[in-house]
Scaffold this active site. Structure first.
Site, PDB file in Angstrom:
ATOM      1  N   LYS A 208     -21.573   1.298  13.045  1.00  0.00           N
ATOM      2  CA  LYS A 208     -20.828   0.196  13.231  1.00  0.00           C
ATOM      3  C   LYS A 208     -21.175  -0.953  12.898  1.00  0.00           C
ATOM      4  O   LYS A 208     -20.583  -1.951  11.832  1.00  0.00           O
ATOM      5  CB  LYS A 208     -20.285   0.046  14.658  1.00  0.00           C
ATOM      6  CG  LYS A 208     -19.887   1.489  15.492  1.00  0.00           C
ATOM      7  CD  LYS A 208     -19.553   1.115  16.854  1.00  0.00           C
ATOM      8  CE  LYS A 208     -20.696   0.938  17.544  1.00  0.00           C
ATOM      9  NZ  LYS A 208     -21.642   2.067  17.728  1.00  0.00           N
TER      10      LYS A 208
ATOM     11  N   ARG B 150     -15.364  -0.381  25.086  1.00  0.00           N
ATOM     12  CA  ARG B 150     -15.934   1.010  25.425  1.00  0.00           C
ATOM     13  C   ARG B 150     -15.662   1.816  26.499  1.00  0.00           C
ATOM     14  O   ARG B 150     -16.318   2.678  26.929  1.00  0.00           O
ATOM     15  CB  ARG B 150     -17.581   0.509  25.564  1.00  0.00           C
ATOM     16  CG  ARG B 150     -18.582   0.603  24.249  1.00  0.00           C
ATOM     17  CD  ARG B 150     -19.699   0.096  24.564  1.00  0.00           C
ATOM     18  NE  ARG B 150     -20.727   0.737  23.809  1.00  0.00           N
ATOM     19  CZ  ARG B 150     -21.297   0.111  22.794  1.00  0.00           C
ATOM     20  NH1 ARG B 150     -20.974  -1.040  22.597  1.00  0.00           N
ATOM     21  NH2 ARG B 150     -22.188   0.825  22.180  1.00  0.00           N
TER      22      ARG B 150
ATOM     23  N   ARG C 275     -34.048   2.906  13.762  1.00  0.00           N
ATOM     24  CA  ARG C 275     -33.668   1.448  13.589  1.00  0.00           C
ATOM     25  C   ARG C 275     -34.367   0.324  13.808  1.00  0.00           C
ATOM     26  O   ARG C 275     -35.029   0.416  14.790  1.00  0.00           O
ATOM     27  CB  ARG C 275     -32.259   1.249  14.481  1.00  0.00           C
ATOM     28  CG  ARG C 275     -31.799  -0.076  14.480  1.00  0.00           C
ATOM     29  CD  ARG C 275     -30.190  -0.199  14.738  1.00  0.00           C
ATOM     30  NE  ARG C 275     -30.057   0.522  16.238  1.00  0.00           N
ATOM     31  CZ  ARG C 275     -29.061   0.884  16.780  1.00  0.00           C
ATOM     32  NH1 ARG C 275     -27.680   0.371  16.167  1.00  0.00           N
ATOM     33  NH2 ARG C 275     -28.760   1.279  17.830  1.00  0.00           N
TER      34      ARG C 275
ATOM     35  N   ARG D 252     -35.292  -2.106  18.699  1.00  0.00           N
ATOM     36  CA  ARG D 252     -34.969  -2.539  19.759  1.00  0.00           C
ATOM     37  C   ARG D 252     -35.432  -1.690  21.113  1.00  0.00           C
ATOM     38  O   ARG D 252     -35.670  -0.582  20.867  1.00  0.00           O
ATOM     39  CB  ARG D 252     -33.146  -2.118  19.964  1.00  0.00           C
ATOM     40  CG  ARG D 252     -32.358  -3.444  19.309  1.00  0.00           C
ATOM     41  CD  ARG D 252     -31.186  -2.806  19.080  1.00  0.00           C
ATOM     42  NE  ARG D 252     -30.167  -2.216  19.844  1.00  0.00           N
ATOM     43  CZ  ARG D 252     -29.129  -1.806  19.760  1.00  0.00           C
ATOM     44  NH1 ARG D 252     -28.415  -2.136  18.763  1.00  0.00           N
ATOM     45  NH2 ARG D 252     -28.448  -1.250  20.770  1.00  0.00           N
TER      46      ARG D 252
HETATM   47  P1  ADP Z   1     -24.255   0.997  15.430  1.00  0.00           P
HETATM   48  O1  ADP Z   1     -24.060  -0.321  15.173  1.00  0.00           O
HETATM   49  O2  ADP Z   1     -23.086   2.125  15.192  1.00  0.00           O
HETATM   50  O3  ADP Z   1     -25.066   1.258  16.706  1.00  0.00           O
HETATM   51  P2  ADP Z   1     -26.096   0.816  12.871  1.00  0.00           P
HETATM   52  O4  ADP Z   1     -25.145   0.096  11.948  1.00  0.00           O
HETATM   53  O5  ADP Z   1     -26.857  -0.358  13.485  1.00  0.00           O
HETATM   54  O6  ADP Z   1     -25.192   1.523  13.929  1.00  0.00           O
HETATM   55  O7  ADP Z   1     -26.866   1.912  12.331  1.00  0.00           O
HETATM   56  C1  ADP Z   1     -27.800   2.860  13.084  1.00  0.00           C
HETATM   57  C2  ADP Z   1     -29.005   3.103  12.195  1.00  0.00           C
HETATM   58  O8  ADP Z   1     -28.631   4.005  11.159  1.00  0.00           O
HETATM   59  C3  ADP Z   1     -29.596   1.560  11.308  1.00  0.00           C
HETATM   60  O9  ADP Z   1     -30.954   1.914  11.316  1.00  0.00           O
HETATM   61  C4  ADP Z   1     -28.930   1.764   9.918  1.00  0.00           C
HETATM   62  O10 ADP Z   1     -29.746   1.362   8.968  1.00  0.00           O
HETATM   63  C5  ADP Z   1     -28.793   3.335   9.893  1.00  0.00           C
HETATM   64  N1  ADP Z   1     -27.358   3.681   9.150  1.00  0.00           N
HETATM   65  C6  ADP Z   1     -26.291   3.229   9.277  1.00  0.00           C
HETATM   66  N2  ADP Z   1     -25.495   3.790   8.501  1.00  0.00           N
HETATM   67  C7  ADP Z   1     -25.968   4.759   7.844  1.00  0.00           C
HETATM   68  C8  ADP Z   1     -25.634   5.800   6.907  1.00  0.00           C
HETATM   69  N3  ADP Z   1     -24.377   5.904   6.538  1.00  0.00           N
HETATM   70  N4  ADP Z   1     -26.894   6.807   6.614  1.00  0.00           N
HETATM   71  C9  ADP Z   1     -27.960   6.610   7.044  1.00  0.00           C
HETATM   72  N5  ADP Z   1     -28.187   5.583   8.006  1.00  0.00           N
HETATM   73  C10 ADP Z   1     -27.355   4.724   8.283  1.00  0.00           C
HETATM   74  P1  ADP Z   2     -25.020   0.702  20.048  1.00  0.00           P
HETATM   75  O1  ADP Z   2     -23.765   0.770  19.506  1.00  0.00           O
HETATM   76  O2  ADP Z   2     -25.986   1.077  19.113  1.00  0.00           O
HETATM   77  O3  ADP Z   2     -25.188   1.512  21.273  1.00  0.00           O
HETATM   78  P2  ADP Z   2     -24.630  -2.040  20.860  1.00  0.00           P
HETATM   79  O4  ADP Z   2     -25.349  -3.109  20.269  1.00  0.00           O
HETATM   80  O5  ADP Z   2     -23.081  -2.117  20.598  1.00  0.00           O
HETATM   81  O6  ADP Z   2     -25.330  -0.959  20.359  1.00  0.00           O
HETATM   82  O7  ADP Z   2     -24.654  -1.982  22.530  1.00  0.00           O
HETATM   83  C1  ADP Z   2     -26.060  -2.344  23.036  1.00  0.00           C
HETATM   84  C2  ADP Z   2     -25.796  -2.072  24.626  1.00  0.00           C
HETATM   85  O8  ADP Z   2     -25.394  -3.511  25.097  1.00  0.00           O
HETATM   86  C3  ADP Z   2     -24.969  -1.141  25.151  1.00  0.00           C
HETATM   87  O9  ADP Z   2     -25.884   0.124  25.304  1.00  0.00           O
HETATM   88  C4  ADP Z   2     -24.530  -1.474  26.422  1.00  0.00           C
HETATM   89  O10 ADP Z   2     -25.465  -1.701  27.504  1.00  0.00           O
HETATM   90  C5  ADP Z   2     -24.344  -3.100  26.010  1.00  0.00           C
HETATM   91  N1  ADP Z   2     -22.776  -3.298  25.582  1.00  0.00           N
HETATM   92  C6  ADP Z   2     -22.359  -3.431  24.244  1.00  0.00           C
HETATM   93  N2  ADP Z   2     -21.072  -3.504  24.279  1.00  0.00           N
HETATM   94  C7  ADP Z   2     -20.754  -3.232  25.441  1.00  0.00           C
HETATM   95  C8  ADP Z   2     -19.211  -3.129  25.940  1.00  0.00           C
HETATM   96  N3  ADP Z   2     -18.433  -3.340  25.148  1.00  0.00           N
HETATM   97  N4  ADP Z   2     -19.081  -2.873  27.393  1.00  0.00           N
HETATM   98  C9  ADP Z   2     -20.420  -2.595  28.110  1.00  0.00           C
HETATM   99  N5  ADP Z   2     -21.591  -2.843  27.414  1.00  0.00           N
HETATM  100  C10 ADP Z   2     -21.854  -3.236  26.442  1.00  0.00           C
END
Ligand code: ADP
Ligand code: ADP
Ligand code: ZN
Length: 215
Positions: A13, A88, A127, A160
């Site tokens: 995302k 979420r 990541r 993280r």
């Molecule tokens: P999210 O915000 O949904 O948690 P991220 O954009 O932070 O996801 O991506 C999670 C990890 O996967 C990061 O280390 C990113 O560099 C990697 N990543 C994101 N998109 C891709 C892809 N299409 N192919 C391989 N790795 C990816």
């Molecule tokens: P990812 O998509 O990789 O899980 P985010 O950065 O979106 O990571 O979220 C990290 C953490 O922040 C989540 O595991 C949760 O604890 C909190 N968080 C983020 N967005 C929300 C939401 N919309 N509602 C509740 N908790 C959230």
């Protein structure tokens, strides 16, 4: 354009949000980033949120809905917004619809990035991101030119605390229970777009651009 980016943790995302931001003049609103900022600033909300984040659970709806509502009322959201990681829960989605209705707006597209679970674990555990500019990298899939150093700003790259061990597993469980039902929620609204996220970032982005171009 009023867009939400959905998908399990690690789906890409944030990565896609960066690509969208570079091409469309709408603010990127990531609740995860907002909570991490609050944690590093040591605010009361941050201290409270950290407990939930470190155990892989969701921050309570009342807190999360409040900060998003404030953010959506800001001037720069007049031309639209890109919400990343919110809503979420169904309660958050209902609250979002209400807030938007008051502003005469609605969610135009709920874009869901779908990725199989084993790949999600690999993406999360590899990541790393820049302490300063927050750019996200991956140790294997998107490594920086110089180990531990941000290509863009020279900042330090860190992992993280919630991208490790049991927390990763817990976040996937929480996603399946609390966030996955949103797929049906938006399918019913008729604004749901499912995207195969198990491809290169550029390929995924092409499909997102198609959706955005169709709005
Ligand atoms: P999210 O915000 O949904 O948690 P991220 O954009 O932070 O996801 O991506 C999670 C990890 O996967 C990061 O280390 C990113 O560099 C990697 N990543 C994101 N998109 C891709 C892809 N299409 N192919 C391989 N790795 C990816
Ligand atoms: P990812 O998509 O990789 O899980 P985010 O950065 O979106 O990571 O979220 C990290 C953490 O922040 C989540 O595991 C949760 O604890 C909190 N968080 C983020 N967005 C929300 C939401 N919309 N509602 C509740 N908790 C959230
Ligand atoms: Zn940086």
């Amino acid at each position: 354009m009023n867009i939400i980016l959905m998908g399990p943790p690690g789906a890409g995302k944030g990565t896609q949000a960066d690509l969208i931001k570079a091409n469309y003049p709408i603010p990127h609103i990531s609740t995860g980033d907002m909570f991490r900022d609050a944690v590093s600033n040591g605010t009361e909300m941050g201290i409270e949120a950290k407990k939930y984040m470190d155990s892989g659970r969701l921050v309570p709806d009342e807190v999360t809905i409040g900060i998003v509502q404030d953010r959506l009322n800001a001037q720069d959201c007049n031309q639209g917004f890109l919400l990343d990681g919110f809503p979420r829960t169904v309660k958050q989605a209902e609250a979002l619809d209400q807030v938007l209705a008051q502003l005469g707006k609605r969610v135009e597209a709920a874009i869901n990035i779908d990725v199989p679970e084993d790949i999600l674990v690999e993406r999360m555990t590899g990541r790393i991101s820049c302490k300063d500019c927050k750019t996200v990298y991956h140790l294997k899939f998107n490594a920086p030119a110089k180990e531990g150093v941000c290509d863009k700003c020279g900042g330090e790259l860190v992992q993280r605390s919630d991208d490790q061990g049991e927390t990763v597993k817990k976040r996937l469980e929480v996603y399946a229970e609390q966030t996955n039902p949103l797929i049906e929620y938006y399918q019913k609204q008729g604004n749901f777009y499912g995207i195969d996220g198990n491809r290169s970032s550029q390929e995924v982005f092409k499909d997102i651009e198609k959706v955005m171009g169709s709005l």
